[in-house]
Design a protein around this motif. Structure first.
Motif, PDB file in Angstrom:
ATOM      1  N   TYR A  71       0.832  -1.204   0.000  1.00  7.78           N
ATOM      2  CA  TYR A  71       0.000   0.000   0.000  1.00  7.78           C
ATOM      3  C   TYR A  71       0.869   1.257   0.000  1.00  7.78           C
ATOM      4  CZ  TYR A  71      -4.596  -2.130   0.941  1.00  7.78           C
ATOM      5  OH  TYR A  71      -5.775  -2.818   0.851  1.00  7.78           O
ATOM      6  N   PRO A  72       0.424   2.315  -0.685  1.00 11.51           N
ATOM      7  CA  PRO A  72       1.092   3.612  -0.577  1.00 11.51           C
ATOM      8  C   PRO A  72       0.773   4.239   0.780  1.00 11.51           C
ATOM      9  CG  PRO A  72      -0.871   3.801  -1.927  1.00 11.51           C
ATOM     10  CD  PRO A  72      -0.707   2.334  -1.633  1.00 11.51           C
ATOM     11  N   PRO A  73       1.537   5.253   1.176  1.00 14.46           N
ATOM     12  CA  PRO A  73       1.322   5.858   2.508  1.00 14.46           C
ATOM     13  C   PRO A  73      -0.104   6.305   2.782  1.00 14.46           C
ATOM     14  CG  PRO A  73       3.392   6.620   1.577  1.00 14.46           C
ATOM     15  CD  PRO A  73       2.712   5.819   0.500  1.00 14.46           C
ATOM     16  N   HIS A  74      -0.794   6.884   1.781  1.00 14.43           N
ATOM     17  CA  HIS A  74      -2.145   7.394   2.063  1.00 14.43           C
ATOM     18  C   HIS A  74      -3.115   6.262   2.390  1.00 14.43           C
ATOM     19  CE1 HIS A  74      -2.791   6.481  -2.270  1.00 14.43           C
ATOM     20  NE2 HIS A  74      -4.046   6.316  -1.910  1.00 14.43           N
ATOM     21  N   SER A  75      -2.922   5.080   1.806  1.00  9.27           N
ATOM     22  CA  SER A  75      -3.788   3.937   2.102  1.00  9.27           C
ATOM     23  C   SER A  75      -3.488   3.378   3.489  1.00  9.27           C
ATOM     24  CB  SER A  75      -3.610   2.844   1.050  1.00  9.27           C
ATOM     25  OG  SER A  75      -4.025   3.292  -0.224  1.00  9.27           O
ATOM     26  N   LEU A  76      -2.221   3.345   3.863  1.00 12.64           N
ATOM     27  CA  LEU A  76      -1.849   2.903   5.209  1.00 12.64           C
ATOM     28  C   LEU A  76      -2.377   3.881   6.248  1.00 12.64           C
ATOM     29  CD1 LEU A  76       1.851   1.795   4.564  1.00 12.64           C
ATOM     30  CD2 LEU A  76      -0.171   0.330   4.766  1.00 12.64           C
ATOM     31  N   GLN A  77      -2.308   5.171   5.920  1.00 15.87           N
ATOM     32  CA  GLN A  77      -2.813   6.201   6.833  1.00 15.87           C
ATOM     33  C   GLN A  77      -4.311   5.994   7.065  1.00 15.87           C
ATOM     34  OE1 GLN A  77      -0.671   9.000   7.994  1.00 15.87           O
ATOM     35  NE2 GLN A  77      -2.290   8.883   9.528  1.00 15.87           N
ATOM     36  N   PHE A  78      -5.045   5.687   6.002  1.00 12.04           N
ATOM     37  CA  PHE A  78      -6.482   5.435   6.109  1.00 12.04           C
ATOM     38  C   PHE A  78      -6.743   4.269   7.060  1.00 12.04           C
ATOM     39  CE2 PHE A  78     -10.103   2.867   4.669  1.00 12.04           C
ATOM     40  CZ  PHE A  78     -11.138   3.790   4.773  1.00 12.04           C
ATOM     41  N   LEU A  79      -5.989   3.189   6.922  1.00 13.84           N
ATOM     42  CA  LEU A  79      -6.163   2.011   7.768  1.00 13.84           C
ATOM     43  C   LEU A  79      -5.916   2.351   9.237  1.00 13.84           C
ATOM     44  CD1 LEU A  79      -4.870  -1.561   7.093  1.00 13.84           C
ATOM     45  CD2 LEU A  79      -4.238  -0.420   9.190  1.00 13.84           C
ATOM     46  N   ILE A  80      -4.840   3.076   9.496  1.00 15.38           N
ATOM     47  CA  ILE A  80      -4.487   3.411  10.882  1.00 15.38           C
ATOM     48  C   ILE A  80      -5.528   4.344  11.492  1.00 15.38           C
ATOM     49  CG2 ILE A  80      -2.798   4.657  12.293  1.00 15.38           C
ATOM     50  CD1 ILE A  80      -0.677   3.530  10.274  1.00 15.38           C
ATOM     51  N   ASP A  81      -5.976   5.320  10.707  1.00 11.38           N
ATOM     52  CA  ASP A  81      -6.977   6.264  11.210  1.00 11.38           C
ATOM     53  C   ASP A  81      -8.314   5.570  11.457  1.00 11.38           C
ATOM     54  OD1 ASP A  81      -5.068   8.247  11.023  1.00 11.38           O
ATOM     55  OD2 ASP A  81      -5.826   9.062   9.125  1.00 11.38           O
ATOM     56  N   GLU A  82      -8.715   4.689  10.534  1.00  7.43           N
ATOM     57  CA  GLU A  82     -10.004   4.006  10.654  1.00  7.43           C
ATOM     58  C   GLU A  82     -10.055   3.078  11.860  1.00  7.43           C
ATOM     59  OE1 GLU A  82     -13.087   3.853   8.518  1.00  7.43           O
ATOM     60  OE2 GLU A  82     -12.225   5.871   8.468  1.00  7.43           O
ATOM     61  N   THR A  83      -8.939   2.453  12.174  1.00  5.60           N
ATOM     62  CA  THR A  83      -8.919   1.503  13.289  1.00  5.60           C
ATOM     63  C   THR A  83      -8.537   2.148  14.619  1.00  5.60           C
ATOM     64  OG1 THR A  83      -6.612   0.893  12.829  1.00  5.60           O
ATOM     65  CG2 THR A  83      -8.337  -0.423  11.772  1.00  5.60           C
ATOM     66  N   SER A  84      -8.106   3.413  14.561  1.00  5.85           N
ATOM     67  CA  SER A  84      -7.603   4.094  15.781  1.00  5.85           C
ATOM     68  C   SER A  84      -6.517   3.258  16.443  1.00  5.85           C
ATOM     69  CB  SER A  84      -8.755   4.340  16.771  1.00  5.85           C
ATOM     70  OG  SER A  84      -9.760   5.139  16.197  1.00  5.85           O
ATOM     71  N   ALA A  85      -5.555   2.846  15.626  1.00  6.68           N
ATOM     72  CA  ALA A  85      -4.475   1.987  16.126  1.00  6.68           C
ATOM     73  C   ALA A  85      -3.695   2.671  17.241  1.00  6.68           C
ATOM     74  CB  ALA A  85      -3.542   1.617  14.980  1.00  6.68           C
ATOM     75  N   ASP A  86      -3.383   1.912  18.284  1.00  2.00           N
ATOM     76  CA  ASP A  86      -2.601   2.420  19.416  1.00  2.00           C
ATOM     77  C   ASP A  86      -1.124   2.072  19.282  1.00  2.00           C
ATOM     78  OD1 ASP A  86      -4.816   3.415  21.158  1.00  2.00           O
ATOM     79  OD2 ASP A  86      -5.425   1.321  21.064  1.00  2.00           O
ATOM     80  N   VAL A  87      -0.847   0.998  18.532  1.00  2.00           N
ATOM     81  CA  VAL A  87       0.529   0.514  18.391  1.00  2.00           C
ATOM     82  C   VAL A  87       0.752   0.130  16.934  1.00  2.00           C
ATOM     83  CG1 VAL A  87       2.233  -1.196  19.181  1.00  2.00           C
ATOM     84  CG2 VAL A  87       0.399  -0.449  20.732  1.00  2.00           C
ATOM     85  N   ILE A  88       1.973   0.352  16.442  1.00  2.00           N
ATOM     86  CA  ILE A  88       2.364  -0.129  15.115  1.00  2.00           C
ATOM     87  C   ILE A  88       3.663  -0.912  15.263  1.00  2.00           C
ATOM     88  CG2 ILE A  88       3.101   0.491  12.781  1.00  2.00           C
ATOM     89  CD1 ILE A  88       1.416   2.981  12.970  1.00  2.00           C
ATOM     90  N   ILE A  89       3.631  -2.162  14.825  1.00  2.00           N
ATOM     91  CA  ILE A  89       4.826  -3.013  14.823  1.00  2.00           C
ATOM     92  C   ILE A  89       5.259  -3.178  13.370  1.00  2.00           C
ATOM     93  CG2 ILE A  89       5.782  -5.260  15.445  1.00  2.00           C
ATOM     94  CD1 ILE A  89       3.508  -5.573  17.467  1.00  2.00           C
ATOM     95  N   TYR A  90       6.546  -3.056  13.115  1.00  2.00           N
ATOM     96  CA  TYR A  90       6.987  -3.148  11.722  1.00  2.00           C
ATOM     97  C   TYR A  90       8.381  -3.761  11.628  1.00  2.00           C
ATOM     98  CZ  TYR A  90       9.431   1.150  13.068  1.00  2.00           C
ATOM     99  OH  TYR A  90      10.219   2.079  13.718  1.00  2.00           O
ATOM    100  N   SER A  91       8.626  -4.408  10.481  1.00  2.00           N
ATOM    101  CA  SER A  91       9.957  -4.931  10.189  1.00  2.00           C
ATOM    102  C   SER A  91      10.856  -3.776   9.771  1.00  2.00           C
ATOM    103  CB  SER A  91       9.893  -5.961   9.052  1.00  2.00           C
ATOM    104  OG  SER A  91       9.086  -7.054   9.400  1.00  2.00           O
ATOM    105  N   GLU A  92      12.140  -3.953   9.957  1.00  2.00           N
ATOM    106  CA  GLU A  92      13.099  -2.882   9.672  1.00  2.00           C
ATOM    107  C   GLU A  92      12.987  -2.368   8.241  1.00  2.00           C
ATOM    108  OE1 GLU A  92      17.931  -2.055  10.081  1.00  2.00           O
ATOM    109  OE2 GLU A  92      17.124  -4.095  10.226  1.00  2.00           O
ATOM    110  N   LYS A  93      12.718  -3.240   7.278  1.00  2.00           N
ATOM    111  CA  LYS A  93      12.670  -2.839   5.874  1.00  2.00           C
ATOM    112  C   LYS A  93      11.542  -1.863   5.582  1.00  2.00           C
ATOM    113  CE  LYS A  93      11.257  -5.678   2.709  1.00  2.00           C
ATOM    114  NZ  LYS A  93      11.130  -6.855   1.820  1.00  2.00           N
ATOM    115  N   PHE A  94      10.540  -1.775   6.482  1.00  2.00           N
ATOM    116  CA  PHE A  94       9.409  -0.879   6.261  1.00  2.00           C
ATOM    117  C   PHE A  94       9.505   0.407   7.088  1.00  2.00           C
ATOM    118  CE2 PHE A  94       7.592  -5.254   5.693  1.00  2.00           C
ATOM    119  CZ  PHE A  94       7.575  -5.206   4.311  1.00  2.00           C
TER     120      PHE A  94
END
Length: 359
Positions: free
Chosen positions: A83-106
């Motif tokens: 996903y491009p950043p704007h689509s990821l932003q939509f997902l995070i905003d819609e879910t009201s995410a409290d935490v984001i876990i990510y691999s180093e490459k991302f």
């Protein structure tokens, strides 16, 4: 404990996941997911259904992260790796995410996002294992919310679909029963892990059964998939029609001797499944010629998991999706919500524990 995870205790010394030449046992998956869960908790005793988004490479790290979120009491929100950043932003905003876990490459794309300062960011490879083996994880109820997946957004914006652990277990057990999953099975996952097909049909069914789920550690290509079948004793394969079409195109261009080798290898597999889109009859027929397998087509969606399937044993009709899976009720209704007569078109209505949480 969540039943999917507690069942792993039965298979401690079996291989749960493979990534290329690296293999991971069920014991390693339990231990590492527990350590990550304790790190997620920190000083808290329970995440209490906090949304935890994760953008993690497919394989052991992905499953470890998913299981850790569940053991800590959180709701898993898998993010699409493309996903491009704007689509990821939509997902995070819609879910009201409290935490984001990510691999180093991302890390780069995560840093591009406009995140609230209250959101906790965790780079997976920087987490240290907890030294407290006696620390307690929260008591889990199967009715807790477990995961949020997003619909494809074909007709409007994608919508978040919330499933409980009960919903997920119903989806898993329906398939493991219908398709007779066994602990001796080995499958290869080539599908993205932000949709139900890869998460439930492949990974979760394999791990529920004590089977092994493989990842090639390479970007998808028909050659890499075919080559992998000669490296590992994969006996169960699931994909979408587009992938089967690409495999057909690749295999058709190979010399006769190589095609014969591939046909012999494919015939040794016990099941091949197609789904997530309608399977063209021409693709089914061409694949049967190349592989000796008549693809098992099934029907499902984000909101319900899988609901209808052609039979494992019996006639698989081209252009038909089959009959209701175990634990699922299906009917066809008209616009007045009345059942239509046999042979008449109608709206498909699904009932069962597999259906998503309806607020």
């Amino acid at each position: 404990m969540i039943n999917l995870i507690s069942r792993a205790e039965k298979f401690l010394n079996r291989i749960a996941l493979r990534e290329g030449n690296q293999s991971y046992s069920y014991k390693a998956l339990l231990n590492d997911s527990r350590h990550l869960a304790l790190n997620l908790l920190g000083d808290s005793k329970d995440l209490n259904e906090s949304r935890v988004a994760f953008m993690v490479t497919p394989g052991f790290d992905y499953v470890k992260t998913q299981w850790a979120i569940w053991q800590a009491g959180g709701i898993a929100v898998p993010m699409c790796l493309d996903y491009p950043p704007h689509s990821l932003q939509f997902l995070i905003d819609e879910t009201s995410a409290d935490v984001i876990i990510y691999s180093e490459k991302f890390e780069g794309i995560i840093n591009e996002l406009n995140l609230n300062n209250s959101i906790r960011k965790i780079q997976l490879n920087q987490i240290k294992k907890s030294e407290s083996s006696s620390a307690e994880l929260p008591e889990m109820n199967q009715e807790r919310k477990a995961m949020i997946l997003f619909t494809s957004g074909t007709t409007s914006k994608p919508k978040g679909v919330v499933t409980t652990h009960t919903n997920i277990e119903a989806q898993i057990t329906s398939l493991t029963t219908a398709w007779q999953w066994q602990e001796t099975d080995e499958t290869l996952c080539v599908l993205p892990l932000h949709h139900i097909h890869g998460i439930i049909n492949i990974i979760s069914c394999a791990l529920w059964s004590g089977a092994c789920c493989d990842f090639t550690n390479e970007s998808f290509s028909p050659k890499s998939v075919v080559d992998y079948f000669f490296i590992r004793p994969v006996n169960l394969f699931m994909a979408v029609p587009t992938i089967y079409y690409k495999l057909i195109s690749y295999i058709s261009e190979l010399p006769d001797a190589k095609r014969s080798e591939i046909l012999a290898r494919f015939k040794s597999m016990r099941l091949m499944v197609s789904g997530s889109a309608a399977l063209p009859v021409s693709v089914m027929e061409q694949w049967e010629q190349i592989s000796g397998h008549r693809l098992l087509e099934r029907y499902g969606m984000t909101e319900i998991g899988m609901a209808i399937s052609n039979p494992l044993i019996g006639e698989r009709r081209a252009g038909h999706i089959g009959k209701p899976l175990p634990g699922v009720s299906v009917r066809l209704c008209d616009e007045s919500d009345k059942e239509v007569s046999a042979g008449e078109p109608g709206e498909i209505q699904i009932k069962g524990k597999n259906v998503f949480l309806n607020f």
